[in-house]
Every structure is written in C-alpha cells, then in structure tokens.
Design a protein around this motif. Structure first.
Motif, short mmCIF file in Angstrom:
data_model
loop_
_atom_site.label_atom_id
_atom_site.label_comp_id
_atom_site.label_asym_id
_atom_site.label_seq_id
_atom_site.Cartn_x
_atom_site.Cartn_y
_atom_site.Cartn_z
N ILE A 189 0.83 -1.20 0.00
CA ILE A 189 0.00 0.00 0.00
C ILE A 189 0.87 1.25 0.00
O ILE A 189 0.58 2.24 -0.71
N GLN A 190 1.94 1.22 0.77
CA GLN A 190 2.85 2.37 0.78
C GLN A 190 3.53 2.56 -0.57
O GLN A 190 3.71 3.70 -1.02
N LYS A 191 3.86 1.46 -1.22
CA LYS A 191 4.54 1.53 -2.52
C LYS A 191 3.66 2.21 -3.56
O LYS A 191 4.16 2.99 -4.40
N TYR A 192 2.35 1.95 -3.51
CA TYR A 192 1.43 2.51 -4.50
C TYR A 192 0.58 3.64 -3.94
O TYR A 192 -0.47 3.98 -4.51
N ALA A 193 1.04 4.24 -2.85
CA ALA A 193 0.29 5.35 -2.25
C ALA A 193 0.13 6.51 -3.22
O ALA A 193 -0.89 7.20 -3.22
N ILE A 194 1.15 6.73 -4.07
CA ILE A 194 1.09 7.83 -5.02
C ILE A 194 -0.08 7.67 -5.99
O ILE A 194 -0.73 8.63 -6.41
N PHE A 195 -0.41 6.42 -6.35
CA PHE A 195 -1.52 6.16 -7.26
C PHE A 195 -2.86 6.33 -6.56
O PHE A 195 -3.82 6.83 -7.16
N ILE A 227 -3.39 -6.04 -6.30
CA ILE A 227 -3.68 -4.67 -5.88
C ILE A 227 -3.34 -3.68 -6.98
O ILE A 227 -4.08 -2.71 -7.23
N PHE A 228 -2.23 -3.90 -7.67
CA PHE A 228 -1.85 -2.98 -8.75
C PHE A 228 -2.90 -3.02 -9.87
O PHE A 228 -3.25 -1.97 -10.44
N ASN A 229 -3.42 -4.21 -10.19
CA ASN A 229 -4.48 -4.29 -11.19
C ASN A 229 -5.73 -3.56 -10.74
O ASN A 229 -6.40 -2.88 -11.53
N ALA A 230 -6.06 -3.69 -9.44
CA ALA A 230 -7.24 -3.00 -8.91
C ALA A 230 -7.08 -1.49 -9.03
O ALA A 230 -8.03 -0.78 -9.39
N ILE A 231 -5.88 -1.00 -8.74
CA ILE A 231 -5.63 0.45 -8.86
C ILE A 231 -5.69 0.87 -10.32
O ILE A 231 -6.31 1.89 -10.68
N LYS A 232 -5.07 0.10 -11.19
CA LYS A 232 -4.93 0.48 -12.60
C LYS A 232 -6.29 0.57 -13.29
O LYS A 232 -6.51 1.47 -14.11
N TYR A 233 -7.22 -0.33 -12.95
CA TYR A 233 -8.49 -0.37 -13.65
C TYR A 233 -9.63 0.26 -12.85
O TYR A 233 -10.80 0.09 -13.23
#
Length: 323
Positions: A189-195, A227-233
């Motif tokens: 979650i911290q890694k993708y906080a910017i998104f 999680i990255f897929n969830a953020i991306k789409y």
C-alpha cells in the motif's frame, strides 16, 4: 566397436570349451578309455568352437551397428532386434530420445515466449520513460508526484520481470511461516500510495488479526499484482476493499470489470483481454504469474467480475494455513 574386440570378448566360450575337454579327459582316464579319443574330439570340434565364437562376434557387431543407427535416426520407428534384451534397450533408448526431443521443443517454445515477453516489457518500461522525457521537455520543474508515479510504473514492470525469471527456481527459495495479512499489505500500500492519491482512491481494510501460513516474499508478489491491477483499472474516487472472510482473503474494486468472454483466459501467459488492448497498459503476465505462484503455495485463486461493476479476487486457503 572393432570386430577383433568382439571376438576377444567371447573368451568365456573358449574357456568353457577347454573346461569341457578337460572334464572329458578326466572322465576317460577314470574309466580307462583310450586317451586318443580326447585328441580326436579336439581335432573335430575346435573349428566348431571358433565358428561359434566368430558367429557370435559378427552377430553382436550387426546388433551394435543397429544401435549406432539409432543415434542419427530421424524416423520414430524402432529397428527390430532379434535379442530381446537389445530390443528392450532399443525401445528405452528411443523413448529417451523422444523425451529429449519434446523437452528441446518445450525449451525452444519457452525461449520464444520469453523473447516475446521481453519485447512487451521493454515497451511497457519505455512508456513511463517517454512520459518523464515529455514532462522534462515541457517543464523546467517537474512535480515530484508525477515523477514518482512514472518511477513506480517502471519499478512495477522491473519487479514483474525479475519475479518471472526467479519463478523458474521457485522451490529453492521458499521460507514458510505464519504471516500477518496486515503486515504483508502495508509495504504494498505504501509503494502505490502515489496512485491512490493521484486517483483519489479510497482503501478499506478489514483484515483484523488474520494470519496466514505462507511464504511472505512470494505471497507478497501475488498481493502486489492483484492490488496494482485493482488500482490500474479503478476509476477515480472509487473504493478498493480488502477484507478477510472465513478462509478467504477478498480484494474488491469498483473498476471497469472484465468481460465474461475474457474471464476464462485471464491466467494465460500474455493474455491482456479487451481491457489491456483498450488501455495498452498490460503485459498479460501479472495474473499468470500470480496464478502459478498460488498453485505452488496451495492457494486457490479465483476472479469474479462484471463489466462496469468491478472485480473481486478471492484467495482461498486451507483450514490449516489460516488462523
């Protein structure tokens, strides 16, 4: 093998012939029979012994020649050997040769696939690099959030590539132990906080004190891809929910969803589906890698989705692997 070596290897027959003559000589002596009978026996049988030895050597040379032909034989037909042992060796050799051929074909296909995937990954990495170059070209000062976002995309693709390469040596890199789900989720979650910030996404966590018996590194790879897929789409200002339920961990988003025709193929290598083709931001390797890791970790990975209604990824665990 040279014929004279094969002749030499027939020495047990010669020794046996001599032993028989000695036994007969002893027998004749015990019963006072004429000793010249032994000489006559030797005189009339030595050429038979040599013929047997020579015949066996020639026969074995022919059989060995057939075996040698197997090395260069392209046809799957197995040559016939009169000796059952040699026939069995021939069949075993041909089976090993066929297995080697199949393995070589698999390696060739894997090599071609890897080259194709590397091309896709290189394209995906070039996209954020190009975005950074455009930002630097158009602005003297680039906002740090935009730089961090593009760097995170590059890092994600590099991590995916490295994990794909490491997966070939999967079983030599396992360390099972009880892991808290919340602890595993925190660095992702911290890694993708910017998104999350850039798209104004809300994160709802309900994992409480759930603990899993798994390998933390490889299971984190699975969580990160999902999680990255969830953020991306996910559209802006929507919610991503991660919660524990019985023996499952569910990751839900309110994104664009997956077409029913694409769902059966989402775990295939290189499959991007209609979403990936539209957005051109997918390698088709994330879910493939996650699915294969889950199989090795004894985790049941399922995906439920409807277009424009979101996607739910379900991670099911054995009762002994969760508490």
């Amino acid at each position: 093998m040279k014929i004279w070596k094969l002749v030499w290897k027939q020495w047990p027959w010669l020794v046996g012939y001599i032993i028989v003559l000695l036994i007969l000589a002893l027998f004749f002596q015990l019963y006072n029979l004429p000793s010249n009978l032994v000489g006559d026996l030797l005189r009339y049988t030595w050429f038979i012994c040599l013929a047997v030895i020579g015949g066996r050597a020639i026969y074995q040379a022919q059989q060995l020649k057939k075996l040698q032909q197997l090395k260069t034989q392209k046809s799957p037909a197995v040559p016939h050997f009169s000796h059952p042992v040699l026939q069995a060796y021939s069949q075993a050799f041909q089976e090993c040769k066929q297995q080697l051929f199949n393995l070589q074909q698999q390696q060739d296909r894997r090599k071609v696939n890897q080259q194709d995937y590397l091309k896709i990954w290189s394209h995906e990495i070039k996209t954020p690099l190009t975005a950074l170059a455009i930002l630097a070209e158009d602005q003297t000062q680039v906002p740090s959030s935009q730089v961090q976002q593009q760097i995170s995309l590059i890092q994600n693709q590099l991590d995916l590539l490295l994990n794909y390469q490491r997966f070939a040596d999967f079983h030599h890199d396992l360390d099972f132990g009880w892991q808290k789900t919340a602890v595993l989720l925190q660095p992702i979650i911290q890694k993708y906080a910017i998104f999350f910030a850039q798209k104004h996404l809300h994160l709802h966590l309900e994992v409480e004190s759930q603990q899993l018996l798994t390998d933390s590194k490889w299971f984190s790879v699975v969580l990160e891809q999902i999680i990255f897929n969830a953020i991306k789409y996910s559209p802006p200002q929507t919610t991503i929910t991660i919660h524990a339920q019985d023996q499952q961990l569910l990751i839900q988003d309110q994104g664009i969803g997956i077409a029913s025709t694409d769902l059966p193929r989402i775990f295939e290598p290189g499959f991007t589906g209609s979403n990936g083709r539209k957005q051109q931001v997918a390698t088709g390797m994330g879910l493939y890698l996650a699915f294969n890791i889950c199989q090795r970790l004894n985790i049941n990975l399922q995906v439920q989705s409807q277009l424009n209604q979101g996607t739910t990824v379900i991670l099911g665990f054995a009762q002994s692997d969760i508490r």
